[in-house]
Design a protein around this motif. Structure first.
Motif, PDB file in Angstrom:
ATOM      1  N   LEU A 124      -1.173   5.536  19.402  1.00 45.53           N
ATOM      2  CA  LEU A 124      -1.914   5.281  20.641  1.00 45.53           C
ATOM      3  C   LEU A 124      -3.392   5.604  20.435  1.00 45.53           C
ATOM      4  O   LEU A 124      -3.741   6.719  20.030  1.00 45.53           O
ATOM      5  CB  LEU A 124      -1.323   6.126  21.770  1.00 45.53           C
ATOM      6  CG  LEU A 124      -1.898   5.983  23.182  1.00 45.53           C
ATOM      7  CD1 LEU A 124      -0.816   6.325  24.209  1.00 45.53           C
ATOM      8  CD2 LEU A 124      -3.104   6.898  23.411  1.00 45.53           C
ATOM      9  N   LEU A 125      -4.250   4.629  20.705  1.00 44.37           N
ATOM     10  CA  LEU A 125      -5.698   4.815  20.599  1.00 44.37           C
ATOM     11  C   LEU A 125      -6.363   4.269  21.849  1.00 44.37           C
ATOM     12  O   LEU A 125      -6.005   3.191  22.344  1.00 44.37           O
ATOM     13  CB  LEU A 125      -6.256   4.108  19.357  1.00 44.37           C
ATOM     14  CG  LEU A 125      -5.948   4.715  17.997  1.00 44.37           C
ATOM     15  CD1 LEU A 125      -6.447   3.798  16.888  1.00 44.37           C
ATOM     16  CD2 LEU A 125      -6.562   6.099  17.854  1.00 44.37           C
ATOM     17  N   ARG A 126      -7.337   5.020  22.355  1.00 45.58           N
ATOM     18  CA  ARG A 126      -8.115   4.574  23.507  1.00 45.58           C
ATOM     19  C   ARG A 126      -9.419   3.968  23.010  1.00 45.58           C
ATOM     20  O   ARG A 126     -10.199   4.636  22.323  1.00 45.58           O
ATOM     21  CB  ARG A 126      -8.371   5.741  24.455  1.00 45.58           C
ATOM     22  CG  ARG A 126      -7.082   6.225  25.140  1.00 45.58           C
ATOM     23  CD  ARG A 126      -7.305   7.449  25.989  1.00 45.58           C
ATOM     24  NE  ARG A 126      -6.095   7.793  26.754  1.00 45.58           N
ATOM     25  CZ  ARG A 126      -5.108   8.527  26.278  1.00 45.58           C
ATOM     26  NH1 ARG A 126      -5.173   8.987  25.029  1.00 45.58           N
ATOM     27  NH2 ARG A 126      -4.036   8.798  27.015  1.00 45.58           N
ATOM     28  N   VAL A 127      -9.620   2.695  23.330  1.00 45.88           N
ATOM     29  CA  VAL A 127     -10.783   1.953  22.862  1.00 45.88           C
ATOM     30  C   VAL A 127     -11.451   1.263  24.049  1.00 45.88           C
ATOM     31  O   VAL A 127     -10.824   0.412  24.717  1.00 45.88           O
ATOM     32  CB  VAL A 127     -10.380   0.896  21.808  1.00 45.88           C
ATOM     33  CG1 VAL A 127     -11.614   0.161  21.298  1.00 45.88           C
ATOM     34  CG2 VAL A 127      -9.634   1.551  20.654  1.00 45.88           C
ATOM     35  N   HIS A 128     -12.713   1.643  24.332  1.00 42.34           N
ATOM     36  CA  HIS A 128     -13.497   1.005  25.393  1.00 42.34           C
ATOM     37  C   HIS A 128     -12.744   0.966  26.722  1.00 42.34           C
ATOM     38  O   HIS A 128     -12.687  -0.058  27.401  1.00 42.34           O
ATOM     39  CB  HIS A 128     -13.895  -0.424  24.990  1.00 42.34           C
ATOM     40  CG  HIS A 128     -14.654  -0.487  23.706  1.00 42.34           C
ATOM     41  ND1 HIS A 128     -15.800   0.270  23.478  1.00 42.34           N
ATOM     42  CD2 HIS A 128     -14.439  -1.210  22.578  1.00 42.34           C
ATOM     43  CE1 HIS A 128     -16.261   0.011  22.265  1.00 42.34           C
ATOM     44  NE2 HIS A 128     -15.448  -0.878  21.694  1.00 42.34           N
ATOM     45  N   SER A 130      -9.573   1.048  27.402  1.00 44.59           N
ATOM     46  CA  SER A 130      -8.196   0.548  27.418  1.00 44.59           C
ATOM     47  C   SER A 130      -7.400   1.222  26.304  1.00 44.59           C
ATOM     48  O   SER A 130      -7.967   1.883  25.423  1.00 44.59           O
ATOM     49  CB  SER A 130      -8.174  -0.970  27.244  1.00 44.59           C
ATOM     50  OG  SER A 130      -8.710  -1.326  25.991  1.00 44.59           O
ATOM     51  N   ILE A 131      -6.086   1.035  26.352  1.00 46.23           N
ATOM     52  CA  ILE A 131      -5.203   1.670  25.365  1.00 46.23           C
ATOM     53  C   ILE A 131      -4.701   0.621  24.383  1.00 46.23           C
ATOM     54  O   ILE A 131      -4.190  -0.426  24.789  1.00 46.23           O
ATOM     55  CB  ILE A 131      -4.016   2.366  26.049  1.00 46.23           C
ATOM     56  CG1 ILE A 131      -4.521   3.511  26.945  1.00 46.23           C
ATOM     57  CG2 ILE A 131      -3.031   2.908  25.015  1.00 46.23           C
ATOM     58  CD1 ILE A 131      -3.428   4.216  27.715  1.00 46.23           C
ATOM     59  N   ARG A 132      -4.838   0.925  23.101  1.00 43.55           N
ATOM     60  CA  ARG A 132      -4.340   0.041  22.050  1.00 43.55           C
ATOM     61  C   ARG A 132      -3.133   0.700  21.390  1.00 43.55           C
ATOM     62  O   ARG A 132      -3.201   1.866  20.988  1.00 43.55           O
ATOM     63  CB  ARG A 132      -5.414  -0.232  21.019  1.00 43.55           C
ATOM     64  CG  ARG A 132      -4.940  -1.107  19.861  1.00 43.55           C
ATOM     65  CD  ARG A 132      -5.986  -1.189  18.778  1.00 43.55           C
ATOM     66  NE  ARG A 132      -7.229  -1.762  19.289  1.00 43.55           N
ATOM     67  CZ  ARG A 132      -8.393  -1.699  18.636  1.00 43.55           C
ATOM     68  NH1 ARG A 132      -8.457  -1.073  17.471  1.00 43.55           N
ATOM     69  NH2 ARG A 132      -9.476  -2.238  19.150  1.00 43.55           N
ATOM     70  N   LEU A 133      -2.039  -0.044  21.262  1.00 40.43           N
ATOM     71  CA  LEU A 133      -0.828   0.445  20.602  1.00 40.43           C
ATOM     72  C   LEU A 133      -0.641  -0.313  19.288  1.00 40.43           C
ATOM     73  O   LEU A 133      -0.570  -1.537  19.279  1.00 40.43           O
ATOM     74  CB  LEU A 133       0.396   0.247  21.488  1.00 40.43           C
ATOM     75  CG  LEU A 133       0.452   1.079  22.777  1.00 40.43           C
ATOM     76  CD1 LEU A 133       1.646   0.663  23.618  1.00 40.43           C
ATOM     77  CD2 LEU A 133       0.508   2.572  22.461  1.00 40.43           C
ATOM     78  N   ILE A 145       1.472  -3.705  26.268  1.00 46.61           N
ATOM     79  CA  ILE A 145       0.466  -3.367  27.255  1.00 46.61           C
ATOM     80  C   ILE A 145       0.839  -2.028  27.890  1.00 46.61           C
ATOM     81  O   ILE A 145       1.916  -1.881  28.477  1.00 46.61           O
ATOM     82  CB  ILE A 145       0.361  -4.455  28.348  1.00 46.61           C
ATOM     83  CG1 ILE A 145       0.174  -5.829  27.696  1.00 46.61           C
ATOM     84  CG2 ILE A 145      -0.768  -4.124  29.307  1.00 46.61           C
ATOM     85  CD1 ILE A 145      -1.071  -5.967  26.860  1.00 46.61           C
ATOM     86  N   LEU A 146      -0.068  -1.043  27.769  1.00 44.48           N
ATOM     87  CA  LEU A 146       0.186   0.296  28.294  1.00 44.48           C
ATOM     88  C   LEU A 146      -0.980   0.720  29.176  1.00 44.48           C
ATOM     89  O   LEU A 146      -2.143   0.628  28.762  1.00 44.48           O
ATOM     90  CB  LEU A 146       0.366   1.292  27.146  1.00 44.48           C
ATOM     91  CG  LEU A 146       0.581   2.756  27.525  1.00 44.48           C
ATOM     92  CD1 LEU A 146       1.921   2.936  28.246  1.00 44.48           C
ATOM     93  CD2 LEU A 146       0.520   3.653  26.288  1.00 44.48           C
ATOM     94  N   THR A 147      -0.668   1.180  30.367  1.00 47.23           N
ATOM     95  CA  THR A 147      -1.687   1.694  31.270  1.00 47.23           C
ATOM     96  C   THR A 147      -1.724   3.216  31.188  1.00 47.23           C
ATOM     97  O   THR A 147      -0.766   3.856  30.718  1.00 47.23           O
ATOM     98  CB  THR A 147      -1.387   1.275  32.719  1.00 47.23           C
ATOM     99  OG1 THR A 147      -0.152   1.887  33.134  1.00 47.23           O
ATOM    100  CG2 THR A 147      -1.266  -0.248  32.825  1.00 47.23           C
ATOM    101  N   GLU A 148      -2.811   3.804  31.660  1.00 46.63           N
ATOM    102  CA  GLU A 148      -2.928   5.268  31.649  1.00 46.63           C
ATOM    103  C   GLU A 148      -1.827   5.906  32.483  1.00 46.63           C
ATOM    104  O   GLU A 148      -1.315   6.962  32.146  1.00 46.63           O
ATOM    105  CB  GLU A 148      -4.307   5.685  32.185  1.00 46.63           C
ATOM    106  CG  GLU A 148      -5.434   5.529  31.184  1.00 46.63           C
ATOM    107  CD  GLU A 148      -5.339   6.519  30.014  1.00 46.63           C
ATOM    108  OE1 GLU A 148      -4.486   7.431  30.048  1.00 46.63           O
ATOM    109  OE2 GLU A 148      -6.128   6.375  29.059  1.00 46.63           O
ATOM    110  N   ARG A 149      -1.445   5.231  33.557  1.00 42.77           N
ATOM    111  CA  ARG A 149      -0.381   5.784  34.405  1.00 42.77           C
ATOM    112  C   ARG A 149       0.922   5.949  33.634  1.00 42.77           C
ATOM    113  O   ARG A 149       1.673   6.898  33.842  1.00 42.77           O
ATOM    114  CB  ARG A 149      -0.182   4.868  35.619  1.00 42.77           C
ATOM    115  CG  ARG A 149       0.861   5.391  36.604  1.00 42.77           C
ATOM    116  CD  ARG A 149       1.096   4.394  37.706  1.00 42.77           C
ATOM    117  NE  ARG A 149       1.674   3.161  37.187  1.00 42.77           N
ATOM    118  CZ  ARG A 149       1.947   2.098  37.948  1.00 42.77           C
ATOM    119  NH1 ARG A 149       1.661   2.105  39.235  1.00 42.77           N
ATOM    120  NH2 ARG A 149       2.496   1.020  37.402  1.00 42.77           N
ATOM    121  N   ASP A 150       1.198   4.994  32.726  1.00 39.27           N
ATOM    122  CA  ASP A 150       2.445   5.044  31.961  1.00 39.27           C
ATOM    123  C   ASP A 150       2.309   5.743  30.613  1.00 39.27           C
ATOM    124  O   ASP A 150       3.262   5.786  29.843  1.00 39.27           O
ATOM    125  CB  ASP A 150       2.959   3.618  31.721  1.00 39.27           C
ATOM    126  CG  ASP A 150       3.415   2.949  33.001  1.00 39.27           C
ATOM    127  OD1 ASP A 150       3.915   3.666  33.887  1.00 39.27           O
ATOM    128  OD2 ASP A 150       3.254   1.717  33.113  1.00 39.27           O
TER     129      ASP A 150
END
Length: 740
Positions: A124-128, A130-133, A145-150
């Motif tokens: 899991l990486l946070r880029v600009h 959004s979250i990249r898996l 597709i992953l949101t911060e909530r999940d």
């Protein structure tokens, strides 16, 4: 000059070197597309142990003949494929081996390559914002597709397990299920269900490897109940009709970290009178006439854990073991083929406890030639468990010791004597003598002595890698290797002579094309070859000739690459590298299912029974399919263990980017230089695109040449390098050259 006769011989004309590396710049922003593109080499997929690929289209209902699926290959042909216990779903990509002619459409599955997954291990990486898996290990996945909530507050850079959430996203097109493309073309909304931890933590990396290769880590409830039903202690019934060899000072020699001890050995010269009673035993499988006492010089006893006593061929434990195929080993742990109570306790030949075994009793002359082979169901009590280092140290201190050899014979012959160092020490000295004779005879017959560096990962108490070094070999390794080889060969010969089907270990000779390519390389390196390479002893002489030379590792690696892959087969086709006409795997039934199958055949032979699975044609067909399956599982184990080692090396180097190291070039390809550091002994790649200037790849000399500098870099050359990148997802290390 290296010679080779037969088809495939190359002419003296060399292949034209290919230009690789950075593209020439003709003007800003454009490439010179006349330069060849570096990188990929494509080959045909044939009916070898790697198998052919297909997509599962339909799953048949299970029947008494097993589980079958209908799969479609790349040419659109349908195959009815037996799965041999591997769970598959519609849309899965599998590797299979045709059974009979192509027109028959029958096949046996080798392995599951890719299939629909309901969970993914990702970084899991946070880029600009959004979250990249990124799925681990290059596994093809939908766009996740992953949101911060999940995300469950998972830290940046962590390995996480995600599953589809209730919210589904659109699919990008039709016909994806029919496609042979490598990846799905849809988006899937996911949620984090488990945070494994940062890359290079032992538990996180282990979980990722288990997920990628779909390794079973637990046993079924039925298998566990079956194990629990086994008595804690051996009973009188277990000893019935077994030869009592508890008076013999067997020993085990294993790696210091070993927990499952498959084998124990005892060796003696002919003078021991206590063993004459065993000659009274008559077992089918023994030589028709036992040589007289004056003919044989020494006797080797190889005792192997009798796993088949505890594991019924129709039981749930056996079904689990067959599905796994073998144990899987990691630097800090293992996934056993058998439940731990069997692998590390009831079947393990631990010192000081009674254990049930199958024994090969081999009577030899002074040159290590087996004059008679007898086989027994027996019970032993190992005297001591030594590590390879302890055994080698003892041999070095006591070689030629008259004090050990002159031990009072009467105490050694006493049944039930607990014995001591003097007792098992005599056996160890005799075993050393036998191993030297066996090795001398084997190499005299043209067996290949391929010595390639093996990396050993040292871990701390938490499983974190501390060092990577080349594995050291000592004389004790030779003792056990030769004892196991001669036992495997003797069992194979006995089964073949009796006409009993079993699973053989087959190693075919190289193809004519491989012979030709190897001959060309040897000629270019100026290595004299006395005869044709495919003649017995010629290649062995080449390996002996380069011993200690700078080119030794390169030649050994080239010979290894020219070899066909060993595999399991029902037919006895011999073992090319060992120069054995008959060969099976018999000595590791705790960790290899093929050995367990051989044990069952040998037991039938010992007892003078017809095969316990009597319909010979049906049985041979079942064995053929099983052999294909086990060859595939062996490949999975090799991949898993190689990847686990690579991850450990990455963990060792993590955070050392920018540091410089001394290294040796171990391979050269169109896309880069493979190197191995002096210390730690990790390996990686220098991409050809990172080399300064423009380089030309010469496949004949396996080197790259700088177009402007004229510098040539080839195998075994020394280079100074700098760590550029540690790839936690692909388990790769990337370096760059430094200095001139």
């Amino acid at each position: 000059m290296a010679k080779h006769s037969g088809p495939g011989r190359k002419s003296g004309k060399q292949r034209k070197p290919r230009s690789v590396g950075k593209p020439r710049i003709s003007r800003p922003g454009t490439r010179d597309h006349s330069s060849p593109k570096a990188g990929q080499i494509r080959g045909k997929v044939g009916a070898n142990v790697s198998g052919q690929e297909a997509i599962v289209r339909e799953i048949e209902a299970p029947s008494t003949s097993g589980q079958h699926v209908i799969a479609e290959d790349r040419d659109g042909q349908s195959w009815r494929v037996e799965c041999l216990g591997e769970p598959v779903e519609v849309g899965a990509r599998i590797s299979f081996m045709p059974l009979g002619s192509r027109d028959g459409g029958r096949a046996s599955m080798l392995r599951l390559l890719d299939a629909k997954r309901d969970r993914w291990v990702c970084t899991l990486l946070r880029v600009h914002g959004s979250i990249r898996l990124t799925p681990f290990g290059g596994v093809i996945a939908p766009e996740l597709i992953l949101t911060e909530r999940d995300a469950k507050q998972a830290p940046d850079g962590a390995r996480v397990v995600v599953t589809p959430s209730e919210r589904r996203l659109e699919q990008r097109g039709r016909g994806a299920a029919k496609s042979h493309a490598r990846g799905p073309s849809r988006k899937v909304a996911v949620r984090v269900v488990k945070i494994l931890g940062q890359p290079f933590l032992p538990d996180a990396d282990h979980a990722a490897l288990v997920w990628k290769h779909r390794l079973p880590t637990t046993f079924s409830r039925r298998a566990r109940l079956e194990v629990d039903a086994i008595e804690e202690r051996l009973t009188a019934k277990d000893f019935e009709d077994r030869l009592d060899l508890r008076h013999l000072p067997f020993i085990t020699i294993d790696p210091v970290s070993a927990r499952d001890h498959d084998d124990a050995v005892f060796a003696e010269h002919h003078s021991s009178p206590a063993l004459r009673l065993v000659r009274e035993s008559s077992h089918e499988g023994a030589a028709a006439s036992v040589p007289s006492a004056s003919l044989w010089h020494c006797r080797l006893w190889v005792a192997i854990a009798d796993v088949s006593h505890f594991v019924s061929a129709t039981g749930w434990i056996d079904a689990e073991a067959r599905r796994r195929g073998n144990s899987f080993y990691f630097p800090d742990r293992s996934i056993p083929m058998l439940p731990e109570r069997l692998s590390s306790d009831l079947c393990s030949l631990r010192a000081g406890v009674d254990r049930l075994v199958l024994v090969a009793e081999l009577r030899m002359d002074a040159d290590g030639v087996v004059l008679a082979a007898l086989f027994h169901e027996a019970v032993i009590r190992s005297r001591v468990g030594l590590s390879y280092e302890e055994a080698a140290s003892w041999l070095e201190e006591n070689a030629g010791s008259e004090k050990v050899r002159a031990k009072d014979e009467s105490s050694a012959d006493a049944v039930g004597d607990s014995g001591g160092e003097a007792e098992w020490g005599k056996s160890l000295l005799c075993l050393s003598e036998i191993a030297e004779a066996l090795s001398r005879t084997r190499y005299g017959n043209g067996a290949l002595a391929l010595e390639l560096p093996e990396v050993e990962i040292e871990v701390d108490a938490e499983g974190m890698p501390r060092d990577a070094r080349l594995r050291a070999r000592n004389p004790a390794h030779l003792l056990i290797e030769e004892a196991m080889l001669v036992a495997n060969r003797a069992v194979a010969k006995a089964l073949d002579v009796s006409g009993r089907p079993t699973i053989h270990r087959s190693h075919p000779p190289p193809s004519p094309q491989k012979w030709s390519a190897l001959a060309v390389l040897l000629e270019q390196l100026g290595i004299e070859v006395a005869g044709d390479l495919d003649q017995p002893g010629v290649l062995a002489n080449v390996l002996e000739q380069v011993e200690g030379e700078p080119s030794e590792e390169r030649i050994h690696l080239a010979v290894l690459r020219s070899m066909s892959q060993a595999r399991y087969e029902v037919e006895s086709k011999g073992h090319f590298a060992l120069r054995f006409e008959h060969y099976v795997h018999f000595t590791s039934p705790i960790r290899r299912y093929a050995d367990l199958e051989v044990h069952r055949a040998l037991k039938d032979l010992i007892r003078g029974q017809e095969s316990s699975r009597n319909d010979s044609e049906t049985h041979r067909t079942q064995l053929s399919r099983l052999a294909i399956w086990l060859s595939g599982r062996e490949r999975v184990a090799t991949e898993v263990e190689r990847e686990a080692e690579a991850l450990a090396c990455c963990a060792l180097m993590n955070g050392r980017e920018g540091e410089s190291f001394e290294a040796s070039v171990t391979g050269v390809t169109e896309f880069g230089l493979f190197i191995r550091l002096d210390s730690p002994a990790v390996s990686g790649l220098i991409p050809v695109s990172s080399l300064p200037g423009f380089w030309i790849y010469d496949p004949d000399t396996e080197s790259v040449v700088g177009e402007e500098s004229g510098r040539r870099i080839g195998q075994a050359d020394r280079v100074r390098i700098e760590l550029a990148e540690v790839d936690a997802n692909r388990a790769r290390l990337q370096f760059r050259l430094v200095g001139k």
